[in-house]
Design a protein around this motif. Structure first.
Motif, PDB file in Angstrom:
ATOM      1  N   ASP A 191       0.904  -1.318   0.197  1.00 65.13           N
ATOM      2  CA  ASP A 191       0.088   0.049  -0.075  1.00 65.13           C
ATOM      3  C   ASP A 191       0.853   1.065  -0.052  1.00 65.13           C
ATOM      4  O   ASP A 191       0.451   2.262  -0.871  1.00 65.13           O
ATOM      5  N   THR A 192       2.037   1.315   0.708  1.00 68.86           N
ATOM      6  CA  THR A 192       2.886   2.478   0.815  1.00 68.86           C
ATOM      7  C   THR A 192       3.473   2.632  -0.684  1.00 68.86           C
ATOM      8  O   THR A 192       3.646   3.683  -1.058  1.00 68.86           O
ATOM      9  N   PHE A 193       3.933   1.450  -1.300  1.00 69.33           N
ATOM     10  CA  PHE A 193       4.512   1.627  -2.509  1.00 69.33           C
ATOM     11  C   PHE A 193       3.191   2.199  -3.667  1.00 69.33           C
ATOM     12  O   PHE A 193       3.684   2.997  -4.529  1.00 69.33           O
ATOM     13  N   ASP A 194       2.130   1.721  -3.480  1.00 65.74           N
ATOM     14  CA  ASP A 194       0.991   2.086  -4.309  1.00 65.74           C
ATOM     15  C   ASP A 194       0.844   3.761  -4.086  1.00 65.74           C
ATOM     16  O   ASP A 194       0.697   4.630  -5.283  1.00 65.74           O
ATOM     17  N   LEU A 195       0.944   4.001  -2.977  1.00 67.61           N
ATOM     18  CA  LEU A 195       0.923   5.604  -2.576  1.00 67.61           C
ATOM     19  C   LEU A 195       1.911   6.483  -3.290  1.00 67.61           C
ATOM     20  O   LEU A 195       1.758   7.571  -3.674  1.00 67.61           O
ATOM     21  N   MET A 196       3.221   5.864  -3.322  1.00 71.40           N
ATOM     22  CA  MET A 196       4.303   6.471  -3.770  1.00 71.40           C
ATOM     23  C   MET A 196       4.235   6.778  -5.281  1.00 71.40           C
ATOM     24  O   MET A 196       4.592   7.846  -5.925  1.00 71.40           O
ATOM     25  N   LEU A 197       3.758   5.744  -5.946  1.00 72.11           N
ATOM     26  CA  LEU A 197       3.742   5.412  -7.247  1.00 72.11           C
ATOM     27  C   LEU A 197       2.425   6.536  -7.846  1.00 72.11           C
ATOM     28  O   LEU A 197       2.484   7.205  -8.742  1.00 72.11           O
ATOM     29  N   GLU A 198       1.439   6.786  -6.767  1.00 72.50           N
ATOM     30  CA  GLU A 198       0.446   7.802  -7.260  1.00 72.50           C
ATOM     31  C   GLU A 198       0.942   8.967  -7.149  1.00 72.50           C
ATOM     32  O   GLU A 198       0.774   9.944  -8.067  1.00 72.50           O
ATOM     33  N   ARG A 199       1.731   9.483  -6.263  1.00 72.94           N
ATOM     34  CA  ARG A 199       2.326  10.732  -6.192  1.00 72.94           C
ATOM     35  C   ARG A 199       3.430  11.044  -7.310  1.00 72.94           C
ATOM     36  O   ARG A 199       3.277  12.027  -7.863  1.00 72.94           O
ATOM     37  N   LEU A 200       4.082   9.920  -7.547  1.00 71.16           N
ATOM     38  CA  LEU A 200       4.862  10.288  -8.795  1.00 71.16           C
ATOM     39  C   LEU A 200       4.324  10.233  -9.858  1.00 71.16           C
ATOM     40  O   LEU A 200       4.766  11.043 -10.971  1.00 71.16           O
ATOM     41  N   ASP A 201       3.125   9.663 -10.256  1.00 68.04           N
ATOM     42  CA  ASP A 201       2.380   9.725 -11.262  1.00 68.04           C
ATOM     43  C   ASP A 201       1.919  11.132 -11.467  1.00 68.04           C
ATOM     44  O   ASP A 201       1.846  11.864 -12.596  1.00 68.04           O
ATOM     45  N   ARG A 202       1.277  11.724 -10.457  1.00 67.93           N
ATOM     46  CA  ARG A 202       0.811  13.062 -10.414  1.00 67.93           C
ATOM     47  C   ARG A 202       2.092  13.879 -10.726  1.00 67.93           C
ATOM     48  O   ARG A 202       1.727  15.091 -11.525  1.00 67.93           O
ATOM     49  N   SER A 203       3.046  13.861 -10.010  1.00 64.63           N
ATOM     50  CA  SER A 203       3.957  14.862 -10.132  1.00 64.63           C
ATOM     51  C   SER A 203       4.699  14.761 -11.865  1.00 64.63           C
ATOM     52  O   SER A 203       4.851  15.942 -12.537  1.00 64.63           O
ATOM     53  N   PHE A 204       4.938  13.525 -12.538  1.00 61.44           N
ATOM     54  CA  PHE A 204       5.320  13.459 -13.473  1.00 61.44           C
ATOM     55  C   PHE A 204       4.233  14.059 -14.734  1.00 61.44           C
ATOM     56  O   PHE A 204       4.651  14.603 -15.768  1.00 61.44           O
ATOM     57  N   ASP A 205       2.900  13.508 -14.482  1.00 58.33           N
ATOM     58  CA  ASP A 205       1.856  14.129 -15.395  1.00 58.33           C
ATOM     59  C   ASP A 205       1.921  15.760 -15.479  1.00 58.33           C
ATOM     60  O   ASP A 205       1.639  16.346 -16.415  1.00 58.33           O
ATOM     61  N   GLY A 206       2.099  16.138 -14.249  1.00 57.06           N
ATOM     62  CA  GLY A 206       1.817  17.632 -13.938  1.00 57.06           C
ATOM     63  C   GLY A 206       3.123  18.224 -14.670  1.00 57.06           C
ATOM     64  O   GLY A 206       2.763  19.487 -15.205  1.00 57.06           O
ATOM     65  N   GLN A 207       4.407  17.644 -14.628  1.00 62.06           N
ATOM     66  CA  GLN A 207       5.294  18.219 -15.344  1.00 62.06           C
ATOM     67  C   GLN A 207       5.255  18.284 -16.814  1.00 62.06           C
ATOM     68  O   GLN A 207       5.462  19.142 -17.403  1.00 62.06           O
ATOM     69  N   ARG A 208       4.609  17.223 -17.382  1.00 60.44           N
ATOM     70  CA  ARG A 208       4.402  17.143 -18.786  1.00 60.44           C
ATOM     71  C   ARG A 208       3.345  18.111 -19.121  1.00 60.44           C
ATOM     72  O   ARG A 208       3.268  18.730 -20.241  1.00 60.44           O
ATOM     73  N   ARG A 209       2.280  18.440 -18.566  1.00 62.03           N
ATOM     74  CA  ARG A 209       1.295  19.160 -18.956  1.00 62.03           C
ATOM     75  C   ARG A 209       1.749  20.771 -18.715  1.00 62.03           C
ATOM     76  O   ARG A 209       1.524  21.442 -19.563  1.00 62.03           O
ATOM     77  N   PHE A 210       2.721  20.758 -17.614  1.00 61.18           N
ATOM     78  CA  PHE A 210       3.181  22.435 -17.763  1.00 61.18           C
ATOM     79  C   PHE A 210       4.015  22.524 -18.749  1.00 61.18           C
ATOM     80  O   PHE A 210       4.157  23.844 -19.410  1.00 61.18           O
ATOM     81  N   VAL A 211       5.012  21.679 -19.146  1.00 59.36           N
ATOM     82  CA  VAL A 211       5.833  21.952 -20.429  1.00 59.36           C
ATOM     83  C   VAL A 211       5.011  22.304 -21.580  1.00 59.36           C
ATOM     84  O   VAL A 211       5.349  23.114 -22.308  1.00 59.36           O
ATOM     85  N   ALA A 212       3.788  21.254 -22.030  1.00 56.43           N
ATOM     86  CA  ALA A 212       3.199  21.390 -23.106  1.00 56.43           C
ATOM     87  C   ALA A 212       2.250  22.964 -23.136  1.00 56.43           C
ATOM     88  O   ALA A 212       2.378  23.408 -23.834  1.00 56.43           O
ATOM     89  N   ASN A 213       1.729  22.897 -21.926  1.00 54.60           N
ATOM     90  CA  ASN A 213       0.886  24.202 -21.690  1.00 54.60           C
ATOM     91  C   ASN A 213       1.749  25.635 -21.861  1.00 54.60           C
ATOM     92  O   ASN A 213       1.384  26.278 -22.423  1.00 54.60           O
ATOM     93  N   ALA A 214       2.830  25.516 -21.245  1.00 53.76           N
ATOM     94  CA  ALA A 214       3.813  26.789 -21.336  1.00 53.76           C
ATOM     95  C   ALA A 214       4.492  26.724 -22.847  1.00 53.76           C
ATOM     96  O   ALA A 214       4.342  27.911 -23.360  1.00 53.76           O
ATOM     97  N   SER A 215       4.731  25.595 -23.522  1.00 56.52           N
ATOM     98  CA  SER A 215       5.033  25.726 -24.830  1.00 56.52           C
ATOM     99  C   SER A 215       4.109  26.315 -25.826  1.00 56.52           C
ATOM    100  O   SER A 215       4.410  27.149 -26.586  1.00 56.52           O
ATOM    101  N   HIS A 216       2.793  26.038 -25.774  1.00 57.64           N
ATOM    102  CA  HIS A 216       1.801  26.374 -26.281  1.00 57.64           C
ATOM    103  C   HIS A 216       1.439  28.113 -26.206  1.00 57.64           C
ATOM    104  O   HIS A 216       1.472  28.645 -26.915  1.00 57.64           O
ATOM    105  N   GLU A 217       1.574  28.328 -24.936  1.00 57.76           N
ATOM    106  CA  GLU A 217       1.301  29.658 -24.570  1.00 57.76           C
ATOM    107  C   GLU A 217       2.374  30.536 -25.178  1.00 57.76           C
ATOM    108  O   GLU A 217       2.166  31.806 -25.345  1.00 57.76           O
ATOM    109  N   LEU A 218       3.580  30.259 -25.191  1.00 58.31           N
ATOM    110  CA  LEU A 218       4.599  31.131 -25.782  1.00 58.31           C
ATOM    111  C   LEU A 218       4.731  31.072 -27.327  1.00 58.31           C
ATOM    112  O   LEU A 218       5.237  32.008 -27.757  1.00 58.31           O
ATOM    113  N   ARG A 219       4.077  30.055 -27.917  1.00 59.57           N
ATOM    114  CA  ARG A 219       4.043  30.283 -29.460  1.00 59.57           C
ATOM    115  C   ARG A 219       3.253  31.422 -29.593  1.00 59.57           C
ATOM    116  O   ARG A 219       3.723  32.094 -30.850  1.00 59.57           O
TER     117      ARG A 219
END
Length: 392
Positions: free
Chosen positions: A157-185
């Motif tokens: 269960d602790t491992f699943d919680l860690m995976l959930e946090r990492l998933d949200r972190s990586f997903d947020g990072q990808r969305r930020f890069v994509a959104n920032a790049s679109h906005e800067l275009r």
């Protein structure tokens, strides 16, 4: 010496404990039986032992010598019977102990495997996530261990919680890069339009036109950076398009374009190399490889070779170029975002360090690999291997 697995250790411990307990039990049984036989079979003649056996009344007297002889015979019979019983006990007991120990080891192996099954499930999940195509991919998977509430369940269960946090972190990072790049275009496109309008005016002075051309060059550099970031973010997401693509066609088209805008000697060796994926990303992969080969060729007499083929169910694209000698320890750093060779920074190279990192990200997104080797005479050999249709 190869180390034993936890399952083997548990099996040996279980079997060893059972063998030790059986050996102790057999030894205790041997002592008790020995004592019982010694007292139970002990008898002598005429009441001179633990049991008294009267002599037959035949009317014939028995001499002391004959009586002693009879006692010796009786003692010999007693000793032989006791020894036979003990030997039989040891033999049969040892065989039974060996058989039961083997059965106990087998049972211990099965029991240890069942006890370690949750850990195997955790290990399998971690291995699949670690072997994902790129960083952050596969983090959506969970162990979801269905087991009683114990220490292993808490670990899962602790491992699943860690995976959930990492998933949200990586997903947020990808969305930020994509959104920032679109906005800067958008502002970059507006800047380019305004500068082009200013320098194309008939009454624009020469100083204004020179300044405008400089601003356009800077703006173009920023646009290429934004485009590279968008491509990198897209390549780290799940592929949305799966089209059959022949790398030979892509490489041939891009090689013709590269030969028309460079003084390098461009040679090709194109054989069918079909794969499945996003055509735009695959074209960008090949384009970055060719641009990298051009960028790292300095001086006269530079050359590059583009080759495609199919080997062992893999579509292979290889780009070889001349150039300065690349130290082997710097090859891997070339695939990291925003990393350039030391000599490039010293020479004022205007690249961003995204070319080969995009190549690796796109290759991984398609289930492939990319490797670079320095040529002994200078330059690089970069090989991309992608699965062919039907191989996955």
């Amino acid at each position: 010496m190869k180390k034993l697995t936890i399952r083997a250790r548990l099996t040996l411990i279980y079997g060893g404990l059972f063998l030790l307990a059986g050996t102790v039990l057999l030894a205790v049984t041997y002592v008790l039986v020995d004592q019982r036989l010694t007292h139970g079979l002990g008898f002598n003649l005429r009441g001179s032992g633990s049991r008294s056996v009267p002599l037959p009344q035949s009317g014939t007297p028995i001499t002391a010598e004959q009586a002693e002889t009879l006692r010796g015979l009786v003692r010999q019979v007693q000793e032989d019977a006791r020894q036979d019983a003990l030997d039989s006990l040891l033999t049969q007991g040892g065989v039974a102990l060996a058989v039961v120990t083997v059965a106990a080891v087998a049972f211990g192996w099965l029991l240890a495997g069942r006890a370690l099954q949750p850990l195997n499930q955790i290990t399998g999940t971690a291995r699949r996530i670690a072997g994902a195509d790129s960083a952050g991919r596969g983090l959506h998977e969970r162990i979801a261990l269905d087991a009683p509430a114990d220490e292993v369940k808490e670990l899962a269960d602790t491992f699943d919680l860690m995976l959930e946090r990492l998933d949200r972190s990586f997903d947020g990072q990808r969305r930020f890069v994509a959104n920032a790049s679109h906005e800067l275009r958008t502002p970059l496109a507006i800047n380019r339009s305004l500068v082009e309008l200013a320098i194309t005016r008939p009454d624009a002075p020469a100083e204004l036109r020179q300044l405008g051309e400089t601003l356009l060059a800077v703006n173009e550099r920023h646009e290429r950076l934004i485009d590279g970031l968008l491509t990198l973010a897209d390549s780290e997401n799940e592929l949305s398009e799966h089209t059959e693509v022949d790398l030979a066609e892509v490489a041939g088209h891009l090689s013709d374009q590269t030969a028309g805008r460079t003084t390098l000697a461009v040679s090709v060796d194109l054989n069918p190399a079909r794969t499945v994926g996003d055509p735009v990303l695959l074209e960008r992969l090949a384009q970055n490889l060719l641009d990298n080969a051009v960028r790292h060729n300095v001086g006269e007499g530079g050359w590059m070779t583009v080759a495609t083929t199919t080997v062992g169910g893999r579509a292979v694209l290889t780009v070889t170029n001349s150039g300065p000698v690349v130290p082997g320890y710097e090859v891997e750093s070339m695939f990291l975002p925003f990393r350039r060779l030391n000599r490039e920074r010293a020479a004022g190279n205007r690249g961003f360090g995204l070319g080969l990192s995009i190549v690796r990200a796109v290759a991984r997104a398609h289930g492939g690999t990319v490797h670079a080797l320095p040529r002994p005479g200078g330059g690089l050999i970069v090989t991309v291997s992608l699965p062919t249709p039907g191989t996955g």
